[in-house]
Design a protein around this motif. Structure first.
Motif, PDB file in Angstrom:
ATOM      1  N   SER A  80       0.832  -1.211   0.000  1.00 28.44           N
ATOM      2  CA  SER A  80       0.000   0.000   0.000  1.00 28.44           C
ATOM      3  C   SER A  80       0.858   1.247   0.000  1.00 28.44           C
ATOM      4  N   THR A  81       1.921   1.242   0.819  1.00 29.12           N
ATOM      5  CA  THR A  81       2.761   2.429   0.910  1.00 29.12           C
ATOM      6  C   THR A  81       3.470   2.689  -0.421  1.00 29.12           C
ATOM      7  N   LEU A  82       3.999   1.624  -1.024  1.00 25.29           N
ATOM      8  CA  LEU A  82       4.718   1.812  -2.285  1.00 25.29           C
ATOM      9  C   LEU A  82       3.815   2.376  -3.371  1.00 25.29           C
ATOM     10  N   ILE A  83       2.635   1.757  -3.542  1.00 24.66           N
ATOM     11  CA  ILE A  83       1.779   2.258  -4.622  1.00 24.66           C
ATOM     12  C   ILE A  83       1.204   3.624  -4.245  1.00 24.66           C
ATOM     13  N   GLY A  84       0.939   3.820  -2.962  1.00 19.31           N
ATOM     14  CA  GLY A  84       0.423   5.116  -2.527  1.00 19.31           C
ATOM     15  C   GLY A  84       1.428   6.217  -2.841  1.00 19.31           C
ATOM     16  N   TYR A  85       2.685   5.952  -2.578  1.00 19.16           N
ATOM     17  CA  TYR A  85       3.744   6.929  -2.838  1.00 19.16           C
ATOM     18  C   TYR A  85       3.862   7.209  -4.331  1.00 19.16           C
ATOM     19  N   ALA A  86       3.838   6.128  -5.122  1.00 22.78           N
ATOM     20  CA  ALA A  86       3.970   6.305  -6.568  1.00 22.78           C
ATOM     21  C   ALA A  86       2.819   7.147  -7.111  1.00 22.78           C
ATOM     22  N   VAL A  87       1.592   6.825  -6.725  1.00 25.24           N
ATOM     23  CA  VAL A  87       0.437   7.538  -7.268  1.00 25.24           C
ATOM     24  C   VAL A  87       0.358   8.963  -6.723  1.00 25.24           C
ATOM     25  N   ALA A  88       0.732   9.150  -5.457  1.00 27.38           N
ATOM     26  CA  ALA A  88       0.565  10.463  -4.858  1.00 27.38           C
ATOM     27  C   ALA A  88       1.649  11.448  -5.283  1.00 27.38           C
ATOM     28  N   LYS A  89       2.865  10.971  -5.507  1.00 26.77           N
ATOM     29  CA  LYS A  89       3.973  11.913  -5.656  1.00 26.77           C
ATOM     30  C   LYS A  89       4.710  11.888  -6.987  1.00 26.77           C
ATOM     31  N   PHE A  90       4.256  11.098  -7.941  1.00 31.48           N
ATOM     32  CA  PHE A  90       4.909  11.121  -9.246  1.00 31.48           C
ATOM     33  C   PHE A  90       3.889  11.447 -10.322  1.00 31.48           C
ATOM     34  N   ASN A  91       4.379  11.978 -11.441  1.00 33.15           N
ATOM     35  CA  ASN A  91       3.489  12.140 -12.588  1.00 33.15           C
ATOM     36  C   ASN A  91       3.906  11.155 -13.657  1.00 33.15           C
ATOM     37  N   PHE A  92       2.996  10.303 -14.043  1.00 32.77           N
ATOM     38  CA  PHE A  92       3.299   9.380 -15.133  1.00 32.77           C
ATOM     39  C   PHE A  92       2.001   9.004 -15.832  1.00 32.77           C
ATOM     40  N   LYS A  93       2.155   8.372 -16.975  1.00 34.60           N
ATOM     41  CA  LYS A  93       1.015   8.126 -17.860  1.00 34.60           C
ATOM     42  C   LYS A  93      -0.110   7.375 -17.173  1.00 34.60           C
ATOM     43  N   LEU A  94       0.251   6.333 -16.424  1.00 32.04           N
ATOM     44  CA  LEU A  94      -0.778   5.451 -15.872  1.00 32.04           C
ATOM     45  C   LEU A  94      -1.354   5.954 -14.554  1.00 32.04           C
ATOM     46  N   LYS A  95      -0.917   7.145 -14.114  1.00 31.55           N
ATOM     47  CA  LYS A  95      -1.282   7.609 -12.790  1.00 31.55           C
ATOM     48  C   LYS A  95      -2.797   7.629 -12.548  1.00 31.55           C
ATOM     49  N   SER A  96      -3.541   8.266 -13.465  1.00 30.80           N
ATOM     50  CA  SER A  96      -4.976   8.379 -13.187  1.00 30.80           C
ATOM     51  C   SER A  96      -5.658   7.029 -13.365  1.00 30.80           C
ATOM     52  N   PHE A  97      -5.121   6.205 -14.272  1.00 32.19           N
ATOM     53  CA  PHE A  97      -5.656   4.846 -14.402  1.00 32.19           C
ATOM     54  C   PHE A  97      -5.501   4.093 -13.083  1.00 32.19           C
ATOM     55  N   LEU A  98      -4.297   4.182 -12.506  1.00 35.75           N
ATOM     56  CA  LEU A  98      -4.032   3.481 -11.239  1.00 35.75           C
ATOM     57  C   LEU A  98      -4.960   3.964 -10.131  1.00 35.75           C
ATOM     58  N   ASN A  99      -5.161   5.282 -10.106  1.00 33.76           N
ATOM     59  CA  ASN A  99      -6.033   5.864  -9.089  1.00 33.76           C
ATOM     60  C   ASN A  99      -7.449   5.293  -9.197  1.00 33.76           C
ATOM     61  N   TYR A 100      -7.996   5.268 -10.411  1.00 33.53           N
ATOM     62  CA  TYR A 100      -9.340   4.710 -10.613  1.00 33.53           C
ATOM     63  C   TYR A 100      -9.382   3.222 -10.296  1.00 33.53           C
ATOM     64  N   PHE A 101      -8.330   2.541 -10.696  1.00 33.41           N
ATOM     65  CA  PHE A 101      -8.220   1.107 -10.468  1.00 33.41           C
ATOM     66  C   PHE A 101      -8.347   0.806  -8.968  1.00 33.41           C
ATOM     67  N   ILE A 102      -7.629   1.597  -8.164  1.00 36.45           N
ATOM     68  CA  ILE A 102      -7.684   1.395  -6.703  1.00 36.45           C
ATOM     69  C   ILE A 102      -9.091   1.660  -6.193  1.00 36.45           C
ATOM     70  N   ILE A 103      -9.698   2.766  -6.664  1.00 36.59           N
ATOM     71  CA  ILE A 103     -11.026   3.121  -6.155  1.00 36.59           C
ATOM     72  C   ILE A 103     -12.060   2.064  -6.544  1.00 36.59           C
ATOM     73  N   ILE A 104     -12.003   1.602  -7.795  1.00 36.42           N
ATOM     74  CA  ILE A 104     -12.997   0.612  -8.229  1.00 36.42           C
ATOM     75  C   ILE A 104     -12.846  -0.702  -7.470  1.00 36.42           C
ATOM     76  N   THR A 105     -11.601  -1.157  -7.285  1.00 31.72           N
ATOM     77  CA  THR A 105     -11.432  -2.408  -6.524  1.00 31.72           C
ATOM     78  C   THR A 105     -11.899  -2.228  -5.082  1.00 31.72           C
ATOM     79  N   MET A 106     -11.818  -0.982  -4.585  1.00 31.99           N
ATOM     80  CA  MET A 106     -12.289  -0.766  -3.220  1.00 31.99           C
ATOM     81  C   MET A 106     -13.812  -0.828  -3.134  1.00 31.99           C
TER      82      MET A 106
END
Lengths: 267, 294
Positions: A80-106
């Protein structure tokens, strides 16, 4: 006014603590005597009940539960910490995809995917081991969601940028600079995984058929079924099973309560 | 250039494990379920493709609808009764002295940390018809007519289980809401008080509107938590009397594991996943959409 206040305090205390009190009292009774009335004062059968519990596999089951909760805690918090850090503090192509992915699985409760999960575990050869109960926490969408929010709100991007300009390597930035800042979040999350995996009932119930790998909730719900339902012993076992949770709660409730809404509150 | 590469690499290293694990353990298991729901499957072997037959036949069974009624009843209880109570409790905690506040927060958290097994077992004793807490209280205040066998009476069983669930999580929700209240700047309150607002007006005009983010979060957590409602039922009544206290998750497991109809069980799962997605979409879309700013 003061009287009303104290009555209210007494009421809240009674409502929240009374069931716990009853559990402790019940564990001191001979099973058949529990049913003569709600036990409000202690009886003298505690030692016998404890003996009954310890004559079973209680210690091994306890060790199983501790193994599961610690392993789940480490795995869950780490991913959780690793992916949280990646999504919260970096800009990359898959960022918003990853964010939605986490929310939908939740949004889909894990319980509805369990049939498929059990079959997958069987295929991987993990049926009847503790693995299914541990591995599920490595894909813990709430944890990832929580960490994304927490890291976004508590770690200033400028500090990370400065470190980067100074030539610090990425792992160093994460472990040396970001980690200390998100310690309270990690504490909250660890407490949550520990609590939830310790108390988890459904998953071990359906994945573990082998009594050797039982965890506490499943074990206790089968305790005494062989000859008679021994409620006294069951309550004693429950009381002991609640102990680690209680200790963790008493030690960490302040940090825990502070951290828990971090995902929702933007200060 | 080298540094850019290393940053990119680290993103991959940080994000890949979780992405992989999520795919393997959260998303992938749904695929065999989808496949199974179209087959006559007993959990160990596939007995042939049946198309949507499983879906039609589960929807024709009355247990399916009973379980939906029960699940949504629990959602309604926890959202319509639980959340307002939590809100009142949170507002109440907010006006206490720091010492009492700490006490109330711990008391409120306490039920939520107990295992469902512990909670359910004890509440079963409370509901016991002969010597249980509730009937004893009713008898001692002369309301003998109201005593009943709470968990085997078809009218009271779901409400009784729901009450246990409420008891366990009202405090936790109150704490979540309270933590939100604390982040509202104090000068808003001071301004309102100078303007002569009373406590009730302050709550309804300032606190609650500014709490929308937290409320949405609590709403999502508690409605999805109630959708997954299962363990309390399992321990307290095992779905009884008959099938009257089964929830959807209970019905799904019962169909798959206790009657070895995995095709039908997974069909229920697929139908239910769609419902969860619709509900969370509705919450995202319609609740607390606009931010309130002063």
């Amino acid at each position: 006014m003061k009287v009303v206040k104290w009555i209210f305090i007494a009421l809240v205390t009674a409502v929240s603590l009374f069931p716990f009190y009853v559990m402790i009292m019940m564990s001191t009774y001979y099973s058949e005597n529990i049913f003569k009335g709600l036990p409000l004062s202690p009886s003298d059968y505690l030692t016998e009940n404890l003996m009954t519990v310890f004559k079973t596999d209680f210690i091994r089951v306890y060790a199983n539960s501790l193994t599961v909760s610690f392993a789940a805690g480490i795995l869950g918090v780490l991913t959780s910490t690793l992916i949280g850090y990646a999504v919260a503090k970096f800009n990359f192509k898959l960022k918003s995809f990853l964010n939605y992915f986490i929310i939908i699985t939740m949004m889909v409760p894990a319980q509805v995917g369990l049939i498929g999960y059990i079959i997958e575990m069987r295929h991987m050869g993990f049926g009847n081991t503790l693995m299914p109960v541990i591995l599920i926490w490595s894909a813990w969408s709430f944890g990832a969601f929580f960490m994304v929010q927490y890291i976004r709100d508590t770690v200033p991007t400028e500090i990370l940028e400065c470190a980067r300009i100074d030539g610090a390597s990425e792992p160093r930035i994460l472990f040396g600079i970001a980690m200390p800042l998100i310690k309270p979040g990690i504490a909250t999350l660890s407490t949550l995984v520990f609590l939830w995996s310790w108390n988890n009932y459904l998953l071990p119930l359906v994945t573990i058929n082998n009594a050797k790998s039982f965890t506490l909730p499943v074990f206790i719900s089968t305790l005494g079924i062989v000859h008679r339902t021994d409620y006294g012993a069951r309550m004693a076992a429950l009381a002991m099973a609640t102990l680690p949770v209680l200790i963790i709660f008493l030690l960490g409730s302040r940090t825990f309560i502070k951290g828990i809404t971090a995902g929702a509150v933007k200060g | 250039m080298n540094k850019f590469f290393s940053t990119k690499m680290s993103i991959a290293v940080f994000a890949t494990p979780a992405l992989l694990l999520f795919t393997v353990f959260c998303v992938y298991p749904l695929l065999p379920q989808l496949w199974m729901s179209l087959h006559n499957h007993n959990g160990f072997q596939n007995l042939g493709f049946v198309g949507f037959d499983n879906y039609w036949s589960v929807m024709k069974s009355s247990s399916f609808w009973v379980s939906h009624r029960n699940t949504y009843l629990i959602v309604a209880i926890s959202v319509l009764i639980g959340l307002p109570l939590s809100m009142v409790f949170a507002l109440f905690i907010d006006v206490q002295t720091p010492r009492l506040r700490r006490f109330f927060k711990s008391a409120a958290m306490f039920p939520a940390i107990l295992s469902v097994i512990v909670v359910s077992q004890i509440w079963v004793a409370f509901y016991e018809p002969n010597w249980g807490l509730f009937n004893t209280i009713l008898r001692s205040i002369g309301l003998d007519g109201l005593t009943r066998s709470w968990l085997t009476n078809e009218k009271t069983v779901m409400i009784s289980i729901g009450l246990t669930f409420l008891w366990q999580y009202i405090g936790l929700n109150a704490i979540l809401l309270y933590t939100g209240i604390k982040t509202i700047p104090k000068n808003y309150y001071e301004a309102a008080l100078i303007d002569g607002a009373n406590a009730f007006q302050v709550s309804t005009r300032i606190t609650i509107p500014l709490l929308q983010d937290v409320m949405k979060y609590v709403l999502i957590l508690s409605s999805l938590g109630s959708m997954a409602f299962y363990a309390h039922v399992r321990v307290m009544t095992a779905g009884g009397p008959g099938d009257l206290s089964r929830t959807v998750i209970y019905q799904m497991y019962y169909t798959a594991f206790d009657t070895s109809q995995f095709g039908k069980g997974t069909a229920i799962a697929v139908i239910f996943i769609l419902q969860c997605l619709v509900i969370s979409f509705l919450i995202q879309r319609f609740v607390a959409r606009e931010k309130v700013e002063f």
